[in-house]
Design a protein around this motif. Structure first.
Motif, PDB file in Angstrom:
ATOM      1  N   GLY A 145       0.771  -1.237   0.000  1.00  0.00           N
ATOM      2  CA  GLY A 145       0.000   0.000   0.000  1.00  0.00           C
ATOM      3  C   GLY A 145       0.803   1.288   0.000  1.00  0.00           C
ATOM      4  O   GLY A 145       0.237   2.360   0.193  1.00  0.00           O
ATOM      5  N   HIS A 146       2.114   1.207  -0.186  1.00  0.00           N
ATOM      6  CA  HIS A 146       2.913   2.430  -0.240  1.00  0.00           C
ATOM      7  C   HIS A 146       3.923   2.374  -1.394  1.00  0.00           C
ATOM      8  O   HIS A 146       4.261   1.307  -1.885  1.00  0.00           O
ATOM      9  CB  HIS A 146       3.624   2.713   1.094  1.00  0.00           C
ATOM     10  N   PHE A 147       4.374   3.567  -1.803  1.00  0.00           N
ATOM     11  CA  PHE A 147       5.338   3.660  -2.891  1.00  0.00           C
ATOM     12  C   PHE A 147       6.740   3.314  -2.417  1.00  0.00           C
ATOM     13  O   PHE A 147       7.145   3.671  -1.310  1.00  0.00           O
ATOM     14  CB  PHE A 147       5.345   5.066  -3.506  1.00  0.00           C
ATOM     15  N   LEU A 148       7.503   2.626  -3.275  1.00  0.00           N
ATOM     16  CA  LEU A 148       8.872   2.224  -2.976  1.00  0.00           C
ATOM     17  C   LEU A 148       9.877   3.213  -3.563  1.00  0.00           C
ATOM     18  O   LEU A 148      10.976   2.840  -3.962  1.00  0.00           O
ATOM     19  CB  LEU A 148       9.142   0.818  -3.532  1.00  0.00           C
ATOM     20  N   HIS A 149       9.495   4.462  -3.618  1.00  0.00           N
ATOM     21  CA  HIS A 149      10.375   5.512  -4.132  1.00  0.00           C
ATOM     22  C   HIS A 149       9.916   6.844  -3.559  1.00  0.00           C
ATOM     23  O   HIS A 149       8.848   6.947  -2.972  1.00  0.00           O
ATOM     24  CB  HIS A 149      10.337   5.558  -5.671  1.00  0.00           C
ATOM     25  N   THR A 150      10.749   7.855  -3.708  1.00  0.00           N
ATOM     26  CA  THR A 150      10.363   9.225  -3.381  1.00  0.00           C
ATOM     27  C   THR A 150      10.040   9.923  -4.695  1.00  0.00           C
ATOM     28  O   THR A 150      10.201   9.360  -5.770  1.00  0.00           O
ATOM     29  CB  THR A 150      11.513   9.957  -2.671  1.00  0.00           C
ATOM     30  N   TRP A 151       9.574  11.104  -4.642  1.00  0.00           N
ATOM     31  CA  TRP A 151       9.291  11.934  -5.820  1.00  0.00           C
ATOM     32  C   TRP A 151       8.224  11.329  -6.734  1.00  0.00           C
ATOM     33  O   TRP A 151       7.302  10.693  -6.277  1.00  0.00           O
ATOM     34  CB  TRP A 151      10.573  12.310  -6.549  1.00  0.00           C
ATOM     35  N   ASP A 152       8.361  11.523  -8.046  1.00  0.00           N
ATOM     36  CA  ASP A 152       7.274  11.241  -8.980  1.00  0.00           C
ATOM     37  C   ASP A 152       7.227   9.807  -9.513  1.00  0.00           C
ATOM     38  O   ASP A 152       6.157   9.249  -9.690  1.00  0.00           O
ATOM     39  CB  ASP A 152       7.356  12.210 -10.171  1.00  0.00           C
ATOM     40  N   ASP A 153       8.350   9.252  -9.827  1.00  0.00           N
ATOM     41  CA  ASP A 153       8.442   7.887 -10.362  1.00  0.00           C
ATOM     42  C   ASP A 153       9.598   7.165  -9.688  1.00  0.00           C
ATOM     43  O   ASP A 153      10.497   7.792  -9.137  1.00  0.00           O
ATOM     44  CB  ASP A 153       8.726   7.896 -11.872  1.00  0.00           C
ATOM     45  N   GLY A 154       9.579   5.841  -9.803  1.00  0.00           N
ATOM     46  CA  GLY A 154      10.700   5.080  -9.287  1.00  0.00           C
ATOM     47  C   GLY A 154      10.339   3.640  -8.996  1.00  0.00           C
ATOM     48  O   GLY A 154       9.228   3.192  -9.269  1.00  0.00           O
ATOM     49  N   HIS A 155      11.291   2.937  -8.414  1.00  0.00           N
ATOM     50  CA  HIS A 155      11.104   1.535  -8.052  1.00  0.00           C
ATOM     51  C   HIS A 155      12.264   1.088  -7.178  1.00  0.00           C
ATOM     52  O   HIS A 155      13.242   1.822  -6.998  1.00  0.00           O
ATOM     53  CB  HIS A 155      10.999   0.663  -9.305  1.00  0.00           C
ATOM     54  N   ARG A 156      12.145  -0.117  -6.647  1.00  0.00           N
ATOM     55  CA  ARG A 156      13.231  -0.743  -5.881  1.00  0.00           C
ATOM     56  C   ARG A 156      13.602  -2.050  -6.535  1.00  0.00           C
ATOM     57  O   ARG A 156      12.771  -2.732  -7.128  1.00  0.00           O
ATOM     58  CB  ARG A 156      12.814  -1.025  -4.436  1.00  0.00           C
ATOM     59  N   PHE A 157      14.871  -2.404  -6.350  1.00  0.00           N
ATOM     60  CA  PHE A 157      15.351  -3.672  -6.860  1.00  0.00           C
ATOM     61  C   PHE A 157      16.515  -4.153  -6.010  1.00  0.00           C
ATOM     62  O   PHE A 157      17.197  -3.367  -5.362  1.00  0.00           O
ATOM     63  CB  PHE A 157      15.715  -3.591  -8.344  1.00  0.00           C
ATOM     64  N   LEU A 158      16.711  -5.456  -6.011  1.00  0.00           N
ATOM     65  CA  LEU A 158      17.787  -6.089  -5.264  1.00  0.00           C
ATOM     66  C   LEU A 158      18.924  -6.399  -6.216  1.00  0.00           C
ATOM     67  O   LEU A 158      18.702  -6.895  -7.322  1.00  0.00           O
ATOM     68  CB  LEU A 158      17.285  -7.378  -4.610  1.00  0.00           C
ATOM     69  N   CYS A 159      20.136  -6.084  -5.782  1.00  0.00           N
ATOM     70  CA  CYS A 159      21.321  -6.327  -6.604  1.00  0.00           C
ATOM     71  C   CYS A 159      22.349  -7.134  -5.827  1.00  0.00           C
ATOM     72  O   CYS A 159      22.314  -7.196  -4.603  1.00  0.00           O
ATOM     73  CB  CYS A 159      21.970  -5.002  -7.006  1.00  0.00           C
ATOM     74  N   LYS A 160      23.268  -7.704  -6.586  1.00  0.00           N
ATOM     75  CA  LYS A 160      24.415  -8.392  -6.009  1.00  0.00           C
ATOM     76  C   LYS A 160      25.669  -7.684  -6.511  1.00  0.00           C
ATOM     77  O   LYS A 160      25.779  -7.383  -7.697  1.00  0.00           O
ATOM     78  CB  LYS A 160      24.438  -9.858  -6.413  1.00  0.00           C
ATOM     79  N   CYS A 161      26.603  -7.437  -5.608  1.00  0.00           N
ATOM     80  CA  CYS A 161      27.888  -6.865  -5.984  1.00  0.00           C
ATOM     81  C   CYS A 161      28.806  -8.008  -6.411  1.00  0.00           C
ATOM     82  O   CYS A 161      29.117  -8.887  -5.596  1.00  0.00           O
ATOM     83  CB  CYS A 161      28.510  -6.095  -4.822  1.00  0.00           C
ATOM     84  N   PRO A 162      29.255  -8.030  -7.666  1.00  0.00           N
ATOM     85  CA  PRO A 162      30.111  -9.124  -8.124  1.00  0.00           C
ATOM     86  C   PRO A 162      31.524  -9.066  -7.546  1.00  0.00           C
ATOM     87  O   PRO A 162      32.234 -10.066  -7.579  1.00  0.00           O
ATOM     88  CB  PRO A 162      30.127  -8.949  -9.639  1.00  0.00           C
ATOM     89  N   LEU A 163      31.908  -7.922  -6.995  1.00  0.00           N
ATOM     90  CA  LEU A 163      33.249  -7.789  -6.426  1.00  0.00           C
ATOM     91  C   LEU A 163      33.355  -8.387  -5.035  1.00  0.00           C
ATOM     92  O   LEU A 163      34.425  -8.862  -4.636  1.00  0.00           O
ATOM     93  CB  LEU A 163      33.673  -6.319  -6.393  1.00  0.00           C
ATOM     94  N   CYS A 164      32.248  -8.339  -4.280  1.00  0.00           N
ATOM     95  CA  CYS A 164      32.312  -8.885  -2.916  1.00  0.00           C
ATOM     96  C   CYS A 164      31.162  -9.836  -2.599  1.00  0.00           C
ATOM     97  O   CYS A 164      31.034 -10.286  -1.469  1.00  0.00           O
ATOM     98  CB  CYS A 164      32.390  -7.748  -1.898  1.00  0.00           C
ATOM     99  N   ASN A 165      30.317 -10.117  -3.602  1.00  0.00           N
ATOM    100  CA  ASN A 165      29.245 -11.103  -3.467  1.00  0.00           C
ATOM    101  C   ASN A 165      28.223 -10.746  -2.387  1.00  0.00           C
ATOM    102  O   ASN A 165      27.626 -11.620  -1.766  1.00  0.00           O
ATOM    103  CB  ASN A 165      29.831 -12.498  -3.218  1.00  0.00           C
ATOM    104  N   ALA A 166      28.023  -9.453  -2.144  1.00  0.00           N
ATOM    105  CA  ALA A 166      27.074  -8.984  -1.134  1.00  0.00           C
ATOM    106  C   ALA A 166      25.824  -8.436  -1.808  1.00  0.00           C
ATOM    107  O   ALA A 166      25.845  -8.055  -2.975  1.00  0.00           O
ATOM    108  CB  ALA A 166      27.731  -7.902  -0.277  1.00  0.00           C
ATOM    109  N   LEU A 167      24.719  -8.383  -1.051  1.00  0.00           N
ATOM    110  CA  LEU A 167      23.450  -7.893  -1.570  1.00  0.00           C
ATOM    111  C   LEU A 167      23.245  -6.418  -1.228  1.00  0.00           C
ATOM    112  O   LEU A 167      23.603  -5.966  -0.134  1.00  0.00           O
ATOM    113  CB  LEU A 167      22.294  -8.705  -0.994  1.00  0.00           C
ATOM    114  N   VAL A 168      22.617  -5.695  -2.164  1.00  0.00           N
ATOM    115  CA  VAL A 168      22.339  -4.274  -1.986  1.00  0.00           C
ATOM    116  C   VAL A 168      20.921  -4.004  -2.488  1.00  0.00           C
ATOM    117  O   VAL A 168      20.578  -4.367  -3.615  1.00  0.00           O
ATOM    118  CB  VAL A 168      23.346  -3.397  -2.772  1.00  0.00           C
ATOM    119  N   LEU A 169      20.096  -3.377  -1.647  1.00  0.00           N
ATOM    120  CA  LEU A 169      18.768  -2.940  -2.045  1.00  0.00           C
ATOM    121  C   LEU A 169      18.897  -1.528  -2.609  1.00  0.00           C
ATOM    122  O   LEU A 169      19.495  -0.654  -1.977  1.00  0.00           O
ATOM    123  CB  LEU A 169      17.823  -2.942  -0.840  1.00  0.00           C
TER     124      LEU A 169
END
Length: 110
Positions: free
Chosen positions: A35-59
């Motif tokens: 029920g809430h937006f996953l961004h600030t301002w007018d448009d946007g989104h969230r996604f999960l990433c993996k750093c290939p240099l250290c194999n850690a997750l970043v939202l």
């Protein structure tokens, strides 16, 4: 034990940029959750990433402000698991992630 991307363990902007520029998207969360937006301002989104240099997750929270010349923002948050990222999506809207969430973060304007 979860890993934290090196970008969040240093104040060295060169190291931060090296890690954040190589992130690989592994999960798309869209622009809304619980029920809430996953961004600030007018448009946007969230996604999960993996750093290939250290194999850690970043939202990543991506936002766009429409105005005289659009402005683009990305907020980066280290997470220990996909489950933690999903919990943050359910718990915090875009503004709350920037202002209330107490975890580590890096903000960038493009």
């Amino acid at each position: 034990m979860s890993k934290t991307c090196r970008a969040f363990q240093t104040d060295d902007r060169e190291i931060q940029n090296e890690h954040l520029s190589r992130l690989i998207k592994i999960e798309e969360y869209g622009d809304a959750c619980n029920g809430h937006f996953l961004h600030t301002w007018d448009d946007g989104h969230r996604f999960l990433c993996k750093c290939p240099l250290c194999n850690a997750l970043v939202l990543v929270q991506s936002s766009e402000f429409h105005g005289y010349g659009d402005d683009y923002y990305k907020d980066y948050f280290p997470v220990g698991s996909k489950k933690e990222a999903e919990r943050l999506n359910k718990q915090y809207d875009g503004w709350q992630m920037e202002r209330i969430y107490k975890g580590k973060r890096i903000y960038k304007t493009y």
